[in-house]
Design a protein around this motif. Structure first.
Motif, PDB file in Angstrom:
ATOM      1  N   TRP A 198       0.810  -1.212   0.000  1.00  0.00           N
ATOM      2  CA  TRP A 198       0.000   0.000   0.000  1.00  0.00           C
ATOM      3  C   TRP A 198       0.846   1.265   0.000  1.00  0.00           C
ATOM      4  N   VAL A 199       0.397   2.259  -0.746  1.00  0.00           N
ATOM      5  CA  VAL A 199       0.992   3.595  -0.688  1.00  0.00           C
ATOM      6  C   VAL A 199       0.170   4.404   0.316  1.00  0.00           C
ATOM      7  N   THR A 200       0.846   4.907   1.343  1.00  0.00           N
ATOM      8  CA  THR A 200       0.142   5.570   2.440  1.00  0.00           C
ATOM      9  C   THR A 200       0.488   7.051   2.577  1.00  0.00           C
ATOM     10  N   ALA A 201       1.446   7.537   1.785  1.00  0.00           N
ATOM     11  CA  ALA A 201       1.839   8.943   1.903  1.00  0.00           C
ATOM     12  C   ALA A 201       2.386   9.430   0.563  1.00  0.00           C
ATOM     13  N   VAL A 202       2.040  10.674   0.217  1.00  0.00           N
ATOM     14  CA  VAL A 202       2.608  11.304  -0.988  1.00  0.00           C
ATOM     15  C   VAL A 202       2.879  12.769  -0.681  1.00  0.00           C
ATOM     16  N   ALA A 203       3.812  13.343  -1.428  1.00  0.00           N
ATOM     17  CA  ALA A 203       4.112  14.776  -1.336  1.00  0.00           C
ATOM     18  C   ALA A 203       4.658  15.215  -2.682  1.00  0.00           C
ATOM     19  N   ILE A 204       4.500  16.513  -2.984  1.00  0.00           N
ATOM     20  CA  ILE A 204       5.014  17.053  -4.236  1.00  0.00           C
ATOM     21  C   ILE A 204       5.788  18.332  -3.927  1.00  0.00           C
ATOM     22  N   SER A 205       6.923  18.491  -4.577  1.00  0.00           N
ATOM     23  CA  SER A 205       7.789  19.641  -4.307  1.00  0.00           C
ATOM     24  C   SER A 205       7.120  20.930  -4.763  1.00  0.00           C
ATOM     25  N   PRO A 206       7.536  22.065  -4.190  1.00  0.00           N
ATOM     26  CA  PRO A 206       6.915  23.358  -4.554  1.00  0.00           C
ATOM     27  C   PRO A 206       6.994  23.678  -6.041  1.00  0.00           C
ATOM     28  N   ASP A 207       8.061  23.221  -6.712  1.00  0.00           N
ATOM     29  CA  ASP A 207       8.163  23.486  -8.147  1.00  0.00           C
ATOM     30  C   ASP A 207       7.457  22.420  -8.992  1.00  0.00           C
ATOM     31  N   ALA A 208       6.811  21.453  -8.306  1.00  0.00           N
ATOM     32  CA  ALA A 208       6.036  20.394  -8.964  1.00  0.00           C
ATOM     33  C   ALA A 208       6.890  19.482  -9.838  1.00  0.00           C
ATOM     34  N   GLN A 209       8.190  19.449  -9.601  1.00  0.00           N
ATOM     35  CA  GLN A 209       9.067  18.617 -10.420  1.00  0.00           C
ATOM     36  C   GLN A 209       9.359  17.256  -9.788  1.00  0.00           C
ATOM     37  N   THR A 210       9.246  17.150  -8.470  1.00  0.00           N
ATOM     38  CA  THR A 210       9.589  15.908  -7.773  1.00  0.00           C
ATOM     39  C   THR A 210       8.417  15.436  -6.926  1.00  0.00           C
ATOM     40  N   ILE A 211       8.141  14.148  -7.003  1.00  0.00           N
ATOM     41  CA  ILE A 211       7.084  13.519  -6.203  1.00  0.00           C
ATOM     42  C   ILE A 211       7.737  12.547  -5.234  1.00  0.00           C
ATOM     43  N   ALA A 212       7.286  12.546  -4.009  1.00  0.00           N
ATOM     44  CA  ALA A 212       7.740  11.580  -3.012  1.00  0.00           C
ATOM     45  C   ALA A 212       6.560  10.706  -2.614  1.00  0.00           C
ATOM     46  N   SER A 213       6.812   9.416  -2.424  1.00  0.00           N
ATOM     47  CA  SER A 213       5.758   8.495  -1.999  1.00  0.00           C
ATOM     48  C   SER A 213       6.335   7.507  -0.995  1.00  0.00           C
ATOM     49  N   GLY A 214       5.501   7.072  -0.068  1.00  0.00           N
ATOM     50  CA  GLY A 214       5.932   6.097   0.933  1.00  0.00           C
ATOM     51  C   GLY A 214       4.796   5.150   1.243  1.00  0.00           C
ATOM     52  N   GLY A 215       5.144   3.989   1.798  1.00  0.00           N
ATOM     53  CA  GLY A 215       4.085   3.026   2.057  1.00  0.00           C
ATOM     54  C   GLY A 215       4.459   1.921   3.008  1.00  0.00           C
ATOM     55  N   LEU A 216       3.657   0.867   2.961  1.00  0.00           N
ATOM     56  CA  LEU A 216       3.825  -0.247   3.875  1.00  0.00           C
ATOM     57  C   LEU A 216       5.037  -1.111   3.544  1.00  0.00           C
ATOM     58  N   ASP A 217       5.714  -0.847   2.433  1.00  0.00           N
ATOM     59  CA  ASP A 217       6.934  -1.589   2.110  1.00  0.00           C
ATOM     60  C   ASP A 217       8.163  -0.954   2.752  1.00  0.00           C
ATOM     61  N   ASP A 218       7.954  -0.003   3.674  1.00  0.00           N
ATOM     62  CA  ASP A 218       9.008   0.637   4.466  1.00  0.00           C
ATOM     63  C   ASP A 218       9.916   1.554   3.654  1.00  0.00           C
ATOM     64  N   SER A 219       9.567   1.834   2.421  1.00  0.00           N
ATOM     65  CA  SER A 219      10.462   2.623   1.568  1.00  0.00           C
ATOM     66  C   SER A 219       9.825   3.943   1.166  1.00  0.00           C
ATOM     67  N   ILE A 220      10.698   4.895   0.813  1.00  0.00           N
ATOM     68  CA  ILE A 220      10.279   6.173   0.236  1.00  0.00           C
ATOM     69  C   ILE A 220      10.844   6.228  -1.178  1.00  0.00           C
ATOM     70  N   LYS A 221      10.015   6.597  -2.120  1.00  0.00           N
ATOM     71  CA  LYS A 221      10.463   6.668  -3.499  1.00  0.00           C
ATOM     72  C   LYS A 221      10.318   8.097  -4.012  1.00  0.00           C
ATOM     73  N   LEU A 222      11.320   8.528  -4.773  1.00  0.00           N
ATOM     74  CA  LEU A 222      11.306   9.851  -5.394  1.00  0.00           C
ATOM     75  C   LEU A 222      11.164   9.676  -6.901  1.00  0.00           C
ATOM     76  N   TRP A 223      10.225  10.435  -7.478  1.00  0.00           N
ATOM     77  CA  TRP A 223       9.898  10.297  -8.896  1.00  0.00           C
ATOM     78  C   TRP A 223      10.038  11.652  -9.594  1.00  0.00           C
ATOM     79  N   GLU A 224      10.361  11.575 -10.866  1.00  0.00           N
ATOM     80  CA  GLU A 224      10.335  12.774 -11.695  1.00  0.00           C
ATOM     81  C   GLU A 224       8.914  12.967 -12.195  1.00  0.00           C
ATOM     82  N   ARG A 225       8.325  14.107 -11.864  1.00  0.00           N
ATOM     83  CA  ARG A 225       6.910  14.297 -12.170  1.00  0.00           C
ATOM     84  C   ARG A 225       6.618  14.306 -13.666  1.00  0.00           C
TER      85      ARG A 225
END
Length: 670
Positions: free
Chosen positions: A388-415
């Motif tokens: 499950w993905v339980t948390a998301v955030a997006i940078s102020p410039d909308a270029q980077t997305i962060a996501s976290g979940g029940l797999d204990d990891s945080i992932k950073l994505w290029e929007r």
């Protein structure tokens, strides 16, 4: 009344003012651990007694207390008993995030005895229900399968096997008619190493499959067998072991139904037969596999009940996807009927939440016209998380997305491209919340491991780890000037930190329930918290004192709070399926937004304070005009609970995270 906690006491009830038990002479404990008022015994087993109690720290909410005091001889037997009791506490802690599994509230030792405190579920077991209303007709069997299979999927996804599914361990909760799976006392952790290894021979005769009773082995299909056997008993009122012919190696339930002038539609009958295969290899391997066939079967009407069948209780609603994180059940003050209860006897003509894994029907992106003919489109579906993905955030410039979940990891994505940039590891338990600083430099994460971690967003470098909370960190928020960080936790405290240095500034305590969400006012004057006590509290950052508790609020846990950019409006989302818009100056509800069919898990506001986005366990994302309260549109591409939403600063990019393990990126376009 004060209840004696001596497990051997024959008459444990005593007057409120009694200091010693009138029956056994033991000194009485008015408040166990200083908060639990034990009312009366409600059960007894081989490992001890079970009591009904009230929790003085949680608005006198009812709870169940299990006392461990086994009557066993021999060191090995006692050690095994202790292991099973502790194991139940661990399983409840891990699984209590599901709204149809009793939540673990506490686990402790007192006076050389172990105690387990869990949520009280008011209602009848299916065994009691059958005794009151007669055998279950096919409609009721369909509903049992549709209600329990998603719970089993959740349990098995957490690598746990229940091992004791019976009509006595399924309760129909009184206030919403949903089925609740109880008693994880013999549950087993599943792993590649332990699944096929011999273990404790355990289970209830007739309901446990042969692999459990012979060798103690257990698989997801073992629970599926037990659920099938439960259905047979509810249909026939005959013990499962008496419905099986060992000479021919086949089940006789069809014949027994025929003798009573009843039958079962063939699709449901075939599902039950496959659930009850002797060989594990011939049985359904997973709850998902059963649900796949059940969806097809539910598109056909059930066999009509015979005229002499006893009256059945009202049908339950189709189960919705479980919310994420720590959305433990907190019963509302009044029953809330579900006006959208489906009829399972009719073909399903639209996608319904509940049996996860089915392709969602592609409903229109909005159920109302979108002003200016503008629509939101899903431009990326990000599939790197394994759970499950339980948390998301997006940078102020909308270029980077962060996501976290029940797999204990945080992932950073290029929007812009949806490319995975990097995976951040460090937390050793699920991620519950994420926030990015206004300057776009720092990412903050909160986890079930009780810590807060600060990361450098540009390269994923861990800057520091903040400790101080003693339970799961459920919410983190950064002030608009980037100076302060606030965090809310299951330890019932809100903490304030200096973001630049990680210095702990102060702690706000005295909350009656676990904190689910926190918010900081744009002017930096006050802090808001919401949690499992159903309340929203305002705190002064100058005096560190509570300012007020908002009256006439939600009837269930407050999962999300956010303050509008003008600092005058507060928005809250709740497990009671509603969103409330508050005037902070008068502490009154301006309007209540209704439309979600299940718990509202997350909310987000645009920087101009006009667009409100909400994510729900009903699998949808809703877009609202905050000024009018009008529903602008509904996004329906997730096939499971939506646990997190985040809006870009310009309000044209939306990110959502779901229990379908996916992150979706939405963009507003012409």
């Amino acid at each position: 009344m004060t209840c004696c906690l001596n497990p051997d006491c024959q008459h444990p009830k005593n007057a409120d003012d009694a200091e010693f038990c009138l029956s056994c002479g033991i000194k009485l404990i008015p408040l166990l651990r200083g908060r639990y008022r034990v009312m009366r015994p409600i059960g007894q087993g081989g490992f001890g007694k079970t009591y009904l109690a009230v929790d003085d720290d949680r608005l006198k909410a009812k709870c169940v207390i299990k006392q461990f005091s086994p009557q066993l001889q021999g060191t090995k037997s006692l050690e095994k008993a202790v292991q099973l009791f502790e194991q139940e506490a661990v399983r409840l802690y891990e699984l209590g995030e599901h709204p149809q599994i009793p939540a673990l509230l506490a686990y402790f030792e007192h006076d050389k005895r172990l105690y387990l405190v869990q949520q009280f579920i008011e209602g009848n077991t299916l065994l009691q229900e059958m005794a009151q209303n007669g055998v279950f007709i096919e409609q009721r069997i369909r509903e049992v399968l549709a209600g329990i299979l998603p719970i089993l999927k959740f349990v098995h996804d957490h690598q746990v096997i229940h091992r004791d599914i019976t009509p006595s361990n399924i309760i129909r909760r009184k206030f919403d008619n949903k089925l609740v799976l109880i008693d994880f006392g013999v549950a087993k952790l599943l792993s590649a190493e332990t699944a096929a290894q011999p273990g404790t021979k355990i289970g209830t005769e007739g309901y446990a499959p042969i692999e459990q009773l012979r060798s103690g082995k257990a698989y997801p299909s073992s629970d599926i067998y037990s659920l099938g056997a439960t259905c047979l008993f509810l249909m026939t009122q005959i013990k499962p072991e008496d419905l099986y012919d060992p000479l021919e190696g086949r089940w006789l339930w069809r014949e027994r139904l025929g003798e009573k002038g009843r039958t079962m539609s063939e699709p449901i009958a075939q599902i039950l037969d496959k659930m009850l295969k002797d060989l594990v290899s011939e049985r359904y391997p997973s709850a998902d596999a059963v649900m796949k066939d059940l969806r097809t079967a539910l598109s056909r009407p059930p066999i009509a009940a015979s005229r002499n069948t006893a009256a059945q209780p009202p049908a339950v609603a189709w189960p919705s996807q479980p919310p994420t994180g720590k959305q433990l059940n907190s019963q509302p003050n009044a029953n809330q009927p579900n006006a959208n209860q489906p009829n399972l006897s009719q073909p399903r003509v639209s996608n319904q939440p509940g049996l996860s894994g089915a392709p969602a029907s592609r409903a229109p992106l909005s159920r109302q016209p979108v002003s200016g003919a503008q629509k939101w489109h899903c431009i990326h579906t990000l599939t790197g998380h394994s759970r499950w993905v339980t948390a998301v955030a997006i940078s102020p410039d909308a270029q980077t997305i962060a996501s976290g979940g029940l797999d204990d990891s945080i992932k950073l994505w290029e929007r812009s491209t949806g490319i995975l940039l990097r995976t951040l590891t460090g937390h050793h338990k699920p991620i519950n919340c994420l926030s990015i600083s206004p300057d776009g430099q720092t990412l903050v994460s909160g986890s079930d491991d009780d810590t807060i971690r600060l990361w450098q967003l540009a390269d994923g470098k861990l800057l520091r780890t903040l400790t101080g909370h003693t339970r799961d960190v459920n919410s983190v928020v950064i002030s608009t000037d980037g100076q302060l960080l606030a965090s809310g936790s299951e330890d019932r405290t809100v903490r304030l930190w200096k973001l630049a240095t990680g210095e702990a500034l102060r702690s706000f305590s005295g909350l009656a329930g676990m904190v689910r969400s926190v918010a900081l006012s744009p002017n930096g004057q006050f802090l808001v918290s919401g949690g499992l006590d159903n309340q929203i509290k305002l705190w002064s950052l100058k005096t560190n004192e509570p300012v007020r508790t908002l009256p006439n609020g939600h009837f269930n846990s407050v999962n999300a709070v956010v303050i509008a950019p003008d600092g005058k409006t507060l928005v809250s989302g709740s497990k009671d399926k509603t969103i409330k818009v508050w005037d902070l100056a008068t502490a009154t509800v301006v309007r209540t937004l209704s439309g979600h069919m299940d718990s509202v898990n997350a909310i987000a506001l645009s920087s101009d304070g006009k667009l409100l986005v909400s994510g729900s366990s009903d699998t949808t994302i809703k877009l609202w005009n905050l000024e009018t309260g009008n529903l602008i549109g509904t996004l329906t591409e997730h096939i499971s609970a939506v646990n997190a939403v985040a809006l870009a600063h310009d309000g044209r990019v939306l990110v959502s995270g779901s229990s379908d393990s996916k992150v979706k990126v939405w963009q507003l376009g012409l």
